[in-house]
Design a protein around this motif. Structure first.
Motif, short mmCIF file in Angstrom:
data_model
loop_
_atom_site.label_atom_id
_atom_site.label_comp_id
_atom_site.label_asym_id
_atom_site.label_seq_id
_atom_site.Cartn_x
_atom_site.Cartn_y
_atom_site.Cartn_z
N THR A 1 -8.69 -1.92 0.53
CA THR A 1 -7.99 -0.65 0.73
C THR A 1 -8.57 0.48 -0.10
O THR A 1 -8.35 1.65 0.18
N LEU B 1 -5.68 4.04 5.78
CA LEU B 1 -4.75 3.18 5.05
C LEU B 1 -3.42 3.08 5.79
O LEU B 1 -2.83 2.00 5.90
N THR C 1 0.82 -1.23 0.00
CA THR C 1 0.00 0.00 0.00
C THR C 1 0.85 1.26 0.00
O THR C 1 0.40 2.33 0.42
#
Length: 229
Positions: free
Chosen positions: A71, A79, A55
């Motif tokens: 996500t 996040l 991420t």
């Protein structure tokens, strides 16, 4: 085993006026407690894939699901929290802070989260120091340790927040063959002890062959996906 990390139809473009496609509709899932490697030549897209898995970069299209959370639905703060609670990173260059000791570097993820260094946290740090074999050098500055000791420190740091997934980018790339073997054995031991999921990007075929699954990326697509058991 259930899936701890899933990628669904992941596509990645770079550029605005002139777009370059790097990943082409990837579908991948990783089982909880599994020990995986991703291989591929330079420019294959594996580093982009790692950044998306972690991420650190968002895909142009597609879904990333970590521990059941998509996500795509999370804002930047949520996040970041998901990343800090679930993911640990080990890099080829260990990125230790040179002015701090091994112990202080291992505690850094806790400080970044703004948590108090209490007895429980210190006990966790001491457990990890013993686990990675650094008890004798825990008070040494990062610059006063060997390359292997520095990478062991980085591994302990990645585990400090009890990450369920470790993403390792060429973790043995700067180490000699004997130290590479030791670091591999350490990662495998952590995988078995804590059921930590490992995803290792590597050029080292000898490391990849010891993992339970080898995924090969070529030109942004999955060329091979072999499970050994």
């Amino acid at each position: 085993m259930d899936n701890i990390l899933e990628l669904k139809n992941i596509t990645k473009f770079y550029g605005d006026k002139i777009k370059t496609q790097v990943l082409f509709g990837l579908d991948l899932s990783f089982e909880r407690g599994s020990f995986n490697s991703i291989i591929g030549q330079s420019g294959s897209g594996k580093s982009t894939l790692l950044n998306i898995l972690g991420t650190l970069d968002r895909p142009t299209d597609g879904d990333i699901i970590i521990n059941g959370k998509n996500t795509k639905t999370l804002n930047a703060n949520a996040l970041s929290q998901l990343r800090n609670e679930n993911l640990g990173f080990i890099f080829q260059f260990h990125y230790l802070l040179p002015e701090f000791t091994a112990l202080e570097n291992i505690l850094m993820p806790v400080r970044i989260l703004g948590k108090k260094i209490d007895k429980e946290v210190m006990a966790r740090a001491e457990e990890l120091i013993e686990l990675v074999g650094l008890s004798k050098v825990k008070n040494n500055l990062a610059t006063q340790m060997s390359g292997g000791q520095q990478q062991r420190t980085a591994i302990a740091r990645a585990l400090m927040n009890q990450a369920s997934i470790i993403l390792a980018d060429e973790p043995t790339g700067n180490l000699d063959s004997d130290t590479t073997e030791q670091i591999y054995d350490l990662m495998r031991m952590i995988n078995k002890k804590y059921q930590t999921t490992f995803i290792i990007i590597t050029h080292d075929q000898s490391v990849a062959e010891k993992t339970d699954r080898i995924i090969e990326i070529k030109d942004g697509r999955i060329l091979m996906d072999v499970r050994k058991k």
